[in-house]
Design a protein around this motif. Structure first.
Motif, mmCIF file in Angstrom:
data_model
loop_
_atom_site.group_PDB
_atom_site.id
_atom_site.type_symbol
_atom_site.label_atom_id
_atom_site.label_comp_id
_atom_site.label_asym_id
_atom_site.label_seq_id
_atom_site.Cartn_x
_atom_site.Cartn_y
_atom_site.Cartn_z
ATOM 1 N N ARG A 34 0.839 -1.207 0.000
ATOM 2 C CA ARG A 34 0.000 0.000 0.000
ATOM 3 C C ARG A 34 0.868 1.248 0.000
ATOM 4 O O ARG A 34 0.580 2.226 -0.686
ATOM 5 C CB ARG A 34 -0.923 0.021 1.217
ATOM 6 N N LYS A 78 -12.589 -1.106 9.621
ATOM 7 C CA LYS A 78 -11.776 -0.754 10.802
ATOM 8 C C LYS A 78 -10.805 -1.873 11.134
ATOM 9 O O LYS A 78 -11.222 -2.999 11.420
ATOM 10 C CB LYS A 78 -12.677 -0.483 12.011
ATOM 11 N N PRO A 79 -9.520 -1.589 11.137
ATOM 12 C CA PRO A 79 -8.550 -2.633 11.501
ATOM 13 C C PRO A 79 -8.575 -2.863 13.012
ATOM 14 O O PRO A 79 -8.657 -1.908 13.785
ATOM 15 C CB PRO A 79 -7.201 -2.048 11.076
ATOM 16 N N PHE A 131 -22.358 18.623 8.371
ATOM 17 C CA PHE A 131 -22.563 18.918 9.783
ATOM 18 C C PHE A 131 -24.033 19.024 10.157
ATOM 19 O O PHE A 131 -24.894 19.250 9.300
ATOM 20 C CB PHE A 131 -21.847 20.231 10.154
ATOM 21 N N TRP A 155 -14.584 18.564 12.355
ATOM 22 C CA TRP A 155 -14.297 17.455 11.441
ATOM 23 C C TRP A 155 -13.528 16.340 12.153
ATOM 24 O O TRP A 155 -13.864 15.164 12.052
ATOM 25 C CB TRP A 155 -13.505 18.009 10.263
#
Ligand SMILES: CC(C)(COP(=O)(O)OP(=O)(O)OC[C@H]1O[C@@H](n2cnc3c(N)ncnc32)[C@H](O)[C@@H]1OP(=O)(O)O)[C@@H](O)C(=O)NCCC(=O)NCCS
Length: 239
Positions: A34, A78-79, A131, A155
Protein backbone atom coordinates in the motif's frame (compact mmCIF):
# COMPACT_ATOMS: atom_id res chain seq x y z
CA UNK A 1 -1.73 0.62 31.02
CA UNK A 2 -5.08 -0.49 32.47
CA UNK A 3 -8.59 -0.63 30.98
CA UNK A 4 -9.10 2.97 32.08
CA UNK A 5 -6.01 4.39 30.36
CA UNK A 6 -5.62 5.73 26.87
CA UNK A 7 -2.22 6.42 25.33
CA UNK A 8 -1.92 8.78 22.38
CA UNK A 9 1.35 9.13 20.49
CA UNK A 10 2.04 11.40 17.57
CA UNK A 11 5.00 11.76 15.27
CA UNK A 12 5.92 14.71 13.07
CA UNK A 13 6.75 13.42 9.63
CA UNK A 14 8.15 16.66 8.23
CA UNK A 15 11.28 16.17 10.33
CA UNK A 16 14.28 15.61 8.11
CA UNK A 17 15.49 12.99 10.59
CA UNK A 18 12.66 10.55 9.90
CA UNK A 19 14.25 7.41 8.54
CA UNK A 20 11.64 6.19 6.11
CA UNK A 21 13.37 2.99 5.09
CA UNK A 22 13.95 1.99 8.70
CA UNK A 23 10.27 2.56 9.54
CA UNK A 24 9.12 0.72 6.44
CA UNK A 25 10.87 -2.47 7.51
CA UNK A 26 8.45 -2.67 10.46
CA UNK A 27 5.44 -2.97 8.14
CA UNK A 28 4.06 -6.24 6.81
CA UNK A 29 4.03 -6.98 3.08
CA UNK A 30 0.45 -5.69 2.57
CA UNK A 31 1.30 -2.41 4.28
CA UNK A 32 4.49 -2.09 2.24
CA UNK A 33 2.52 -2.70 -0.96
CA UNK A 34 0.00 0.00 0.00
CA UNK A 35 2.82 2.39 0.87
CA UNK A 36 4.30 1.89 -2.59
CA UNK A 37 1.02 2.97 -4.23
CA UNK A 38 0.96 6.53 -2.80
CA UNK A 39 1.49 9.14 -5.48
CA UNK A 40 3.06 11.77 -3.21
CA UNK A 41 6.08 11.09 -1.03
CA UNK A 42 4.63 13.17 1.85
CA UNK A 43 1.53 10.92 1.94
CA UNK A 44 3.65 7.77 1.75
CA UNK A 45 5.79 9.02 4.62
CA UNK A 46 2.77 9.76 6.86
CA UNK A 47 1.23 6.37 6.06
CA UNK A 48 4.45 4.51 6.87
CA UNK A 49 5.01 6.60 10.02
CA UNK A 50 1.47 5.93 11.32
CA UNK A 51 1.66 2.18 10.76
CA UNK A 52 5.16 1.94 12.30
CA UNK A 53 4.10 4.16 15.22
CA UNK A 54 1.09 1.94 15.92
CA UNK A 55 3.28 -1.16 15.95
CA UNK A 56 5.85 0.42 18.25
CA UNK A 57 3.11 1.67 20.58
CA UNK A 58 1.63 -1.84 20.76
CA UNK A 59 5.01 -3.37 21.57
CA UNK A 60 5.78 -0.68 24.15
CA UNK A 61 2.66 -1.68 26.11
CA UNK A 62 2.28 -5.37 25.36
CA UNK A 63 5.80 -6.53 24.51
CA UNK A 64 7.02 -8.37 21.44
CA UNK A 65 8.59 -7.16 18.25
CA UNK A 66 6.81 -4.36 16.36
CA UNK A 67 6.96 -6.40 13.16
CA UNK A 68 4.99 -9.25 14.75
CA UNK A 69 1.56 -7.57 15.06
CA UNK A 70 -1.28 -8.78 12.87
CA UNK A 71 -4.60 -7.09 12.18
CA UNK A 72 -8.06 -8.07 10.96
CA UNK A 73 -10.46 -5.74 9.20
CA UNK A 74 -14.05 -5.18 10.35
CA UNK A 75 -17.20 -4.72 8.22
CA UNK A 76 -16.57 -1.06 7.47
CA UNK A 77 -12.81 -1.35 7.18
CA UNK A 78 -11.78 -0.75 10.80
CA UNK A 79 -8.55 -2.63 11.50
CA UNK A 80 -8.43 -4.47 14.84
CA UNK A 81 -5.37 -5.91 16.56
CA UNK A 82 -5.05 -9.66 16.83
CA UNK A 83 -3.80 -9.93 20.41
CA UNK A 84 -3.12 -13.59 21.13
CA UNK A 85 -0.81 -12.99 24.10
CA UNK A 86 -3.13 -10.70 26.01
CA UNK A 87 -6.27 -11.54 28.01
CA UNK A 88 -7.53 -8.04 27.41
CA UNK A 89 -8.29 -6.89 23.92
CA UNK A 90 -5.89 -4.27 22.62
CA UNK A 91 -7.66 -1.51 20.73
CA UNK A 92 -5.58 0.66 18.39
CA UNK A 93 -6.60 3.36 15.97
CA UNK A 94 -4.38 5.29 13.54
CA UNK A 95 -4.61 8.57 11.67
CA UNK A 96 -2.25 10.31 9.28
CA UNK A 97 -2.17 13.56 7.40
CA UNK A 98 0.41 15.82 5.82
CA UNK A 99 3.22 16.23 8.36
CA UNK A 100 1.75 14.13 11.18
CA UNK A 101 0.95 10.55 12.15
CA UNK A 102 -0.96 9.57 15.30
CA UNK A 103 -1.87 6.38 17.13
CA UNK A 104 -4.22 5.84 20.09
CA UNK A 105 -4.21 2.69 22.21
CA UNK A 106 -6.40 1.35 25.01
CA UNK A 107 -7.80 -1.95 26.26
CA UNK A 108 -11.26 -3.22 25.27
CA UNK A 109 -13.09 0.07 24.66
CA UNK A 110 -14.01 1.47 21.25
CA UNK A 111 -11.47 4.13 20.30
CA UNK A 112 -10.96 6.51 17.39
CA UNK A 113 -8.43 9.21 16.57
CA UNK A 114 -8.26 11.76 13.79
CA UNK A 115 -5.67 14.35 12.76
CA UNK A 116 -5.97 17.06 10.14
CA UNK A 117 -3.48 19.48 8.65
CA UNK A 118 -4.55 23.11 8.98
CA UNK A 119 -2.71 23.88 5.75
CA UNK A 120 -5.09 21.77 3.67
CA UNK A 121 -7.40 23.44 1.18
CA UNK A 122 -10.60 24.68 2.79
CA UNK A 123 -13.57 22.46 1.98
CA UNK A 124 -15.65 24.28 -0.60
CA UNK A 125 -18.80 22.18 -0.11
CA UNK A 126 -21.39 23.79 2.17
CA UNK A 127 -21.02 22.76 5.83
CA UNK A 128 -24.63 21.49 5.66
CA UNK A 129 -23.32 18.56 3.62
CA UNK A 130 -21.29 17.36 6.61
CA UNK A 131 -22.56 18.92 9.78
CA UNK A 132 -25.66 19.05 12.01
CA UNK A 133 -27.72 22.29 12.12
CA UNK A 134 -26.31 23.46 15.49
CA UNK A 135 -22.74 22.94 14.23
CA UNK A 136 -23.52 24.86 11.02
CA UNK A 137 -25.04 27.70 13.06
CA UNK A 138 -21.87 27.91 15.17
CA UNK A 139 -19.65 27.93 12.10
CA UNK A 140 -21.72 30.67 10.49
CA UNK A 141 -21.31 32.81 13.61
CA UNK A 142 -17.51 32.59 14.07
CA UNK A 143 -15.13 35.25 12.79
CA UNK A 144 -14.11 34.49 9.17
CA UNK A 145 -10.46 34.04 10.16
CA UNK A 146 -11.41 31.20 12.49
CA UNK A 147 -13.82 29.32 10.24
CA UNK A 148 -11.27 26.95 8.75
CA UNK A 149 -9.84 25.88 12.12
CA UNK A 150 -13.27 25.47 13.76
CA UNK A 151 -14.46 23.50 10.72
CA UNK A 152 -11.52 21.14 11.04
CA UNK A 153 -12.02 20.89 14.81
CA UNK A 154 -15.58 19.65 14.25
CA UNK A 155 -14.30 17.45 11.44
CA UNK A 156 -11.68 15.71 13.59
CA UNK A 157 -14.22 15.11 16.38
CA UNK A 158 -16.71 13.69 13.91
CA UNK A 159 -14.13 11.46 12.28
CA UNK A 160 -12.78 10.29 15.64
CA UNK A 161 -16.34 9.31 16.60
CA UNK A 162 -17.18 7.47 13.34
CA UNK A 163 -13.83 5.72 13.60
CA UNK A 164 -14.47 4.70 17.21
CA UNK A 165 -17.81 3.10 16.30
CA UNK A 166 -16.05 1.51 13.33
CA UNK A 167 -18.54 2.68 10.71
CA UNK A 168 -16.38 5.34 9.08
CA UNK A 169 -18.24 7.33 6.48
CA UNK A 170 -21.12 4.80 6.49
CA UNK A 171 -22.39 6.76 9.52
CA UNK A 172 -24.37 9.88 8.45
CA UNK A 173 -22.37 12.82 9.77
CA UNK A 174 -25.44 14.91 10.58
CA UNK A 175 -26.92 12.16 12.81
CA UNK A 176 -24.90 13.50 15.73
CA UNK A 177 -23.74 16.94 16.81
CA UNK A 178 -20.80 18.18 18.84
CA UNK A 179 -20.40 21.01 21.27
CA UNK A 180 -16.78 22.11 21.50
CA UNK A 181 -15.96 23.46 24.97
CA UNK A 182 -15.65 20.92 26.45
CA UNK A 183 -16.29 18.52 23.59
CA UNK A 184 -19.50 16.51 23.99
CA UNK A 185 -21.87 14.70 21.64
CA UNK A 186 -25.62 14.66 21.11
CA UNK A 187 -27.38 11.98 19.06
CA UNK A 188 -30.50 12.43 16.98
CA UNK A 189 -31.75 9.00 18.08
CA UNK A 190 -31.72 7.21 21.43
CA UNK A 191 -30.66 4.07 19.57
CA UNK A 192 -27.21 5.61 19.09
CA UNK A 193 -26.55 5.10 22.81
CA UNK A 194 -25.89 7.26 25.81
CA UNK A 195 -23.85 10.43 25.16
CA UNK A 196 -22.61 10.22 28.77
CA UNK A 197 -20.72 7.07 27.82
CA UNK A 198 -18.39 8.96 25.53
CA UNK A 199 -15.14 10.77 26.21
CA UNK A 200 -13.81 13.26 23.68
CA UNK A 201 -10.58 15.25 23.75
CA UNK A 202 -9.26 17.93 21.43
CA UNK A 203 -5.53 18.52 20.94
CA UNK A 204 -3.29 20.81 18.95
CA UNK A 205 -0.18 18.63 18.62
CA UNK A 206 1.60 21.21 16.41
CA UNK A 207 0.87 24.74 15.20
CA UNK A 208 -0.24 23.19 11.93
CA UNK A 209 -2.46 20.33 13.11
CA UNK A 210 -5.63 19.62 15.05
CA UNK A 211 -6.39 16.22 16.53
CA UNK A 212 -9.35 14.61 18.31
CA UNK A 213 -9.81 11.45 20.35
CA UNK A 214 -13.07 9.54 20.92
CA UNK A 215 -13.54 6.76 23.46
CA UNK A 216 -16.68 4.81 24.41
CA UNK A 217 -16.48 4.07 28.13
CA UNK A 218 -19.08 3.41 30.85
CA UNK A 219 -17.40 5.91 33.18
CA UNK A 220 -15.45 8.53 31.21
CA UNK A 221 -14.50 10.37 34.44
CA UNK A 222 -12.37 7.36 35.42
CA UNK A 223 -10.32 7.55 32.24
CA UNK A 224 -6.82 9.00 32.08
CA UNK A 225 -5.35 10.05 28.76
CA UNK A 226 -1.56 10.28 28.30
CA UNK A 227 -0.19 12.08 25.30
CA UNK A 228 3.34 11.81 24.00
CA UNK A 229 5.01 13.70 21.20
CA UNK A 230 7.03 10.69 20.12
CA UNK A 231 9.07 12.60 17.55
CA UNK A 232 12.33 13.01 19.44
CA UNK A 233 12.22 9.77 21.41
CA UNK A 234 11.12 7.83 18.37
CA UNK A 235 13.81 9.19 16.13
CA UNK A 236 16.49 8.50 18.70
CA UNK A 237 15.43 4.88 18.98
CA UNK A 238 14.72 4.15 15.36
CA UNK A 239 17.60 5.81 13.57
C1 LIG B 1 -12.11 5.91 8.31
C2 LIG B 1 -12.33 7.23 7.66
C3 LIG B 1 -13.52 7.92 8.29
C4 LIG B 1 -11.04 7.99 7.99
O1 LIG B 1 -10.43 8.48 6.96
P1 LIG B 1 -9.36 9.65 6.96
O2 LIG B 1 -9.66 10.71 7.93
O3 LIG B 1 -9.25 10.02 5.56
O4 LIG B 1 -7.99 8.93 7.38
P2 LIG B 1 -7.23 8.77 8.76
O5 LIG B 1 -5.81 8.90 8.45
O6 LIG B 1 -7.76 9.61 9.87
O7 LIG B 1 -7.56 7.27 9.19
C5 LIG B 1 -7.21 6.22 8.37
C6 LIG B 1 -7.01 5.01 9.24
O8 LIG B 1 -8.18 4.70 9.99
C7 LIG B 1 -8.31 3.29 10.09
N1 LIG B 1 -9.63 2.94 9.55
C8 LIG B 1 -10.02 2.59 8.31
N2 LIG B 1 -11.34 2.35 8.28
C9 LIG B 1 -11.80 2.58 9.52
C10 LIG B 1 -13.08 2.48 10.12
N3 LIG B 1 -14.18 2.12 9.45
N4 LIG B 1 -13.20 2.79 11.43
C11 LIG B 1 -12.11 3.14 12.15
N5 LIG B 1 -10.86 3.23 11.64
C12 LIG B 1 -10.71 2.95 10.33
C13 LIG B 1 -7.16 2.66 9.31
O9 LIG B 1 -6.11 2.38 10.21
C14 LIG B 1 -6.77 3.78 8.40
O10 LIG B 1 -5.40 3.77 8.09
P3 LIG B 1 -4.88 3.33 6.63
O11 LIG B 1 -5.78 3.98 5.64
O12 LIG B 1 -3.48 3.84 6.63
O13 LIG B 1 -4.96 1.85 6.64
C15 LIG B 1 -12.59 6.97 6.19
O14 LIG B 1 -13.58 6.01 6.16
C16 LIG B 1 -13.12 8.01 5.28
O15 LIG B 1 -13.91 7.65 4.47
N6 LIG B 1 -12.81 9.29 5.27
C17 LIG B 1 -13.37 10.28 4.36
C18 LIG B 1 -13.06 11.66 4.83
C19 LIG B 1 -14.30 12.55 4.94
O16 LIG B 1 -15.01 12.83 4.00
N7 LIG B 1 -14.62 13.04 6.19
C20 LIG B 1 -15.70 13.91 6.51
C21 LIG B 1 -15.77 14.06 8.05
S1 LIG B 1 -16.68 15.48 8.57
Amino acid sequence: MTRDNVVVWWLRTDDAGVNLSRLETMLDSDEQARAARFHFQRDRLSYIAAHALGRILLSAHAGGDPTGWRFVTGDHGKPEVLSPHSEQRLRLNLSHTVGLAAAALTFDHDIGIDVEWLGREPITEPAQHFFAPAECAHLAAVAPGLTHEIFLTYWTLKEAYVKAIGKGMAQPLDSFAFKLDPPSIQFDSERAGNPAHWLFRRFQPTHDHVMALALRHPNPRAVTVSTIDASQEFLRQQT
